[in-house]
Design a protein around this motif. Structure first.
Motif, PDB file in Angstrom:
ATOM      1  N   GLN A 103     -25.831 -11.606 116.400  1.00 50.21           N
ATOM      2  CA  GLN A 103     -26.526 -12.385 115.388  1.00 50.21           C
ATOM      3  C   GLN A 103     -25.789 -13.686 115.089  1.00 50.21           C
ATOM      4  O   GLN A 103     -26.411 -14.747 114.943  1.00 50.21           O
ATOM      5  CB  GLN A 103     -26.668 -11.561 114.110  1.00 50.21           C
ATOM      6  CG  GLN A 103     -27.632 -10.386 114.242  1.00 50.21           C
ATOM      7  CD  GLN A 103     -27.695  -9.544 112.980  1.00 50.21           C
ATOM      8  OE1 GLN A 103     -26.963  -9.800 112.018  1.00 50.21           O
ATOM      9  NE2 GLN A 103     -28.555  -8.534 112.971  1.00 50.21           N
ATOM     10  N   ALA A 104     -24.470 -13.598 115.022  1.00 48.18           N
ATOM     11  CA  ALA A 104     -23.672 -14.800 114.764  1.00 48.18           C
ATOM     12  C   ALA A 104     -23.832 -15.804 115.904  1.00 48.18           C
ATOM     13  O   ALA A 104     -23.968 -17.013 115.679  1.00 48.18           O
ATOM     14  CB  ALA A 104     -22.203 -14.423 114.590  1.00 48.18           C
ATOM     15  N   LYS A 105     -23.843 -15.292 117.136  1.00 49.58           N
ATOM     16  CA  LYS A 105     -24.002 -16.173 118.300  1.00 49.58           C
ATOM     17  C   LYS A 105     -25.383 -16.813 118.299  1.00 49.58           C
ATOM     18  O   LYS A 105     -25.530 -18.008 118.575  1.00 49.58           O
ATOM     19  CB  LYS A 105     -23.795 -15.381 119.599  1.00 49.58           C
ATOM     20  CG  LYS A 105     -23.841 -16.259 120.858  1.00 49.58           C
ATOM     21  CD  LYS A 105     -23.567 -15.438 122.092  1.00 49.58           C
ATOM     22  CE  LYS A 105     -23.525 -16.321 123.333  1.00 49.58           C
ATOM     23  NZ  LYS A 105     -24.785 -17.074 123.534  1.00 49.58           N
ATOM     24  N   ALA A 106     -26.416 -16.002 117.993  1.00 47.31           N
ATOM     25  CA  ALA A 106     -27.778 -16.537 117.958  1.00 47.31           C
ATOM     26  C   ALA A 106     -27.902 -17.624 116.887  1.00 47.31           C
ATOM     27  O   ALA A 106     -28.526 -18.670 117.109  1.00 47.31           O
ATOM     28  CB  ALA A 106     -28.776 -15.410 117.691  1.00 47.31           C
ATOM     29  N   LYS A 107     -27.286 -17.374 115.732  1.00 44.75           N
ATOM     30  CA  LYS A 107     -27.316 -18.359 114.651  1.00 44.75           C
ATOM     31  C   LYS A 107     -26.587 -19.628 115.061  1.00 44.75           C
ATOM     32  O   LYS A 107     -27.078 -20.746 114.845  1.00 44.75           O
ATOM     33  CB  LYS A 107     -26.681 -17.770 113.394  1.00 44.75           C
ATOM     34  CG  LYS A 107     -26.720 -18.719 112.197  1.00 44.75           C
ATOM     35  CD  LYS A 107     -26.108 -18.061 110.971  1.00 44.75           C
ATOM     36  CE  LYS A 107     -26.134 -19.017 109.782  1.00 44.75           C
ATOM     37  NZ  LYS A 107     -25.518 -18.398 108.574  1.00 44.75           N
ATOM     38  N   ALA A 108     -25.415 -19.457 115.693  1.00 42.49           N
ATOM     39  CA  ALA A 108     -24.642 -20.619 116.138  1.00 42.49           C
ATOM     40  C   ALA A 108     -25.417 -21.402 117.195  1.00 42.49           C
ATOM     41  O   ALA A 108     -25.442 -22.640 117.175  1.00 42.49           O
ATOM     42  CB  ALA A 108     -23.288 -20.166 116.693  1.00 42.49           C
ATOM     43  N   GLU A 111     -28.210 -23.313 115.492  1.00 38.93           N
ATOM     44  CA  GLU A 111     -27.676 -24.466 114.769  1.00 38.93           C
ATOM     45  C   GLU A 111     -27.270 -25.573 115.734  1.00 38.93           C
ATOM     46  O   GLU A 111     -27.510 -26.755 115.474  1.00 38.93           O
ATOM     47  CB  GLU A 111     -26.489 -24.041 113.916  1.00 38.93           C
ATOM     48  CG  GLU A 111     -26.871 -23.151 112.734  1.00 38.93           C
ATOM     49  CD  GLU A 111     -25.656 -22.679 111.959  1.00 38.93           C
ATOM     50  OE1 GLU A 111     -24.525 -22.882 112.454  1.00 38.93           O
ATOM     51  OE2 GLU A 111     -25.830 -22.107 110.863  1.00 38.93           O
ATOM     52  N   ALA A 112     -26.656 -25.168 116.860  1.00 41.36           N
ATOM     53  CA  ALA A 112     -26.250 -26.165 117.857  1.00 41.36           C
ATOM     54  C   ALA A 112     -27.473 -26.856 118.455  1.00 41.36           C
ATOM     55  O   ALA A 112     -27.477 -28.081 118.665  1.00 41.36           O
ATOM     56  CB  ALA A 112     -25.432 -25.485 118.963  1.00 41.36           C
ATOM     57  N   LYS A 113     -28.527 -26.070 118.719  1.00 41.49           N
ATOM     58  CA  LYS A 113     -29.756 -26.645 119.276  1.00 41.49           C
ATOM     59  C   LYS A 113     -30.391 -27.613 118.285  1.00 41.49           C
ATOM     60  O   LYS A 113     -30.820 -28.707 118.658  1.00 41.49           O
ATOM     61  CB  LYS A 113     -30.738 -25.531 119.624  1.00 41.49           C
ATOM     62  CG  LYS A 113     -32.029 -26.028 120.250  1.00 41.49           C
ATOM     63  CD  LYS A 113     -32.951 -24.873 120.590  1.00 41.49           C
ATOM     64  CE  LYS A 113     -34.249 -25.377 121.204  1.00 41.49           C
ATOM     65  NZ  LYS A 113     -35.183 -24.249 121.510  1.00 41.49           N
ATOM     66  N   ALA A 114     -30.458 -27.185 117.012  1.00 40.32           N
ATOM     67  CA  ALA A 114     -31.039 -28.044 115.987  1.00 40.32           C
ATOM     68  C   ALA A 114     -30.235 -29.336 115.834  1.00 40.32           C
ATOM     69  O   ALA A 114     -30.799 -30.431 115.701  1.00 40.32           O
ATOM     70  CB  ALA A 114     -31.099 -27.305 114.654  1.00 40.32           C
ATOM     71  N   LYS A 115     -28.909 -29.195 115.889  1.00 40.49           N
ATOM     72  CA  LYS A 115     -28.054 -30.375 115.779  1.00 40.49           C
ATOM     73  C   LYS A 115     -28.273 -31.306 116.954  1.00 40.49           C
ATOM     74  O   LYS A 115     -28.353 -32.541 116.790  1.00 40.49           O
ATOM     75  CB  LYS A 115     -26.585 -29.940 115.719  1.00 40.49           C
ATOM     76  CG  LYS A 115     -25.616 -31.101 115.573  1.00 40.49           C
ATOM     77  CD  LYS A 115     -24.182 -30.604 115.524  1.00 40.49           C
ATOM     78  CE  LYS A 115     -23.196 -31.781 115.414  1.00 40.49           C
ATOM     79  NZ  LYS A 115     -21.786 -31.308 115.398  1.00 40.49           N
ATOM     80  N   LYS A 116     -28.392 -30.725 118.146  1.00 40.44           N
ATOM     81  CA  LYS A 116     -28.615 -31.537 119.346  1.00 40.44           C
ATOM     82  C   LYS A 116     -29.945 -32.266 119.252  1.00 40.44           C
ATOM     83  O   LYS A 116     -30.048 -33.444 119.626  1.00 40.44           O
ATOM     84  CB  LYS A 116     -28.595 -30.629 120.581  1.00 40.44           C
ATOM     85  CG  LYS A 116     -28.663 -31.388 121.890  1.00 40.44           C
ATOM     86  CD  LYS A 116     -28.522 -30.437 123.060  1.00 40.44           C
ATOM     87  CE  LYS A 116     -28.573 -31.212 124.380  1.00 40.44           C
ATOM     88  NZ  LYS A 116     -28.439 -30.274 125.539  1.00 40.44           N
ATOM     89  N   GLU A 117     -30.979 -31.565 118.744  1.00 39.72           N
ATOM     90  CA  GLU A 117     -32.284 -32.203 118.601  1.00 39.72           C
ATOM     91  C   GLU A 117     -32.235 -33.332 117.580  1.00 39.72           C
ATOM     92  O   GLU A 117     -32.832 -34.392 117.785  1.00 39.72           O
ATOM     93  CB  GLU A 117     -33.321 -31.157 118.189  1.00 39.72           C
ATOM     94  CG  GLU A 117     -33.656 -30.155 119.300  1.00 39.72           C
ATOM     95  CD  GLU A 117     -34.616 -29.083 118.832  1.00 39.72           C
ATOM     96  OE1 GLU A 117     -34.874 -29.009 117.597  1.00 39.72           O
ATOM     97  OE2 GLU A 117     -35.109 -28.324 119.684  1.00 39.72           O
TER      98      GLU A 117
END
Length: 248
Positions: A103-108, A111-117
């Protein structure tokens, strides 16, 4: 003699039977002792008592051994149950940790994908702003005079695919209006017909409307709109304004 016969034929007691059935060696020894000649009834009774003691002891020991075995089995079962519970608990804890890590990895990752977008959108926005700034900076400025009007009209003509040169435009403008954007011919045939020639290249309103170039003013007196519409008309009728050397 009667004592020996009575002793020799006396029946085995219950204790003897238990001794024989429970422990073969001790029972046999006790039975042999009772059959020795010369012993009286009291001696026999004594032998029975002596023989009975080990039997009772042996029965207690067997019960204790059974209890010990049962206790050992119970202990082993309890140990096995405890180990199984411990293993199940560890497996559950490991699974919980694995789930939490996933779950932590999926959340990270999200978040990384959203930040990249967001960064990509921001970069695209900056790029658009830079392009707009460069375009604005690169947009030519034109003087508000005949030279500026001709040059601006030439740029528009080039973007629309309308042929013509600076010289061709300038030459015809000077012949038609001497460079006056407000010039009006009030005496030729067009004026007599109610449509006087107007502007730098002396265009009548119907011609201006028919050959008006999009992106320019709809006012026939506007110098750039007047030049561009006239050049468009000349290109249609004569191939280019450069080919016009007289009234057209």
């Amino acid at each position: 003699m009667s004592r020996h016969r009575t002793f020799g034929h006396s029946p085995l007691t219950r204790t003897h039977k238990l001794s024989v059935a429970g422990v073969a060696a001790l029972g046999a020894a006790a039975l042999a002792a009772t059959l020795v000649p010369g012993h009286d009834t009291q001696a026999s009774a004594k032998d029975e008592t002596v023989a009975a003691a080990p039997v009772a002891f042996t029965s207690n020991a067997g019960a204790q051994q059974i209890k010990a075995v049962q206790a050992g089995v119970a202990h082993q079962q309890a140990t096995a149950d405890a180990q199984a519970k411990a293993a199940a608990k560890k497996a559950a804890e490991d699974k919980a940790k694995a789930d939490a890590a996933a779950q932590a990895k999926a959340k990270a990752d999200a978040e990384a994908k959203a930040k990249k977008e967001r960064e990509a959108k921001a970069a695209a926005s900056r790029s658009t702003q830079r392009t707009a700034t460069v375009t604005q900076a690169a947009a030519p400025t034109y003087a508000n005079n005949l030279d500026g009007w001709i040059r601006q009209s030439l740029d528009i003509m080039k973007s629309k695919g309308i042929p013509g040169s600076y010289d061709g435009l300038y030459r015809n403008i000077m012949r038609e209006s001497t460079g006056n954007p407000n010039a009006v011919n009030g005496y030729d045939i067009n004026a007599q017909n109610g449509t006087p020639s107007i502007g730098l290249l002396q265009v009548i309103q119907p011609t201006f409307s028919a050959y008006h170039v999009s992106g320019t003013s709809s006012n026939i007196y506007d110098p750039v709109a007047n030049i561009t519409a006239a050049a468009n008309y000349a290109a249609d009728k004569y191939g280019s304004i450069d080919n016009v050397n007289s009234a057209y």
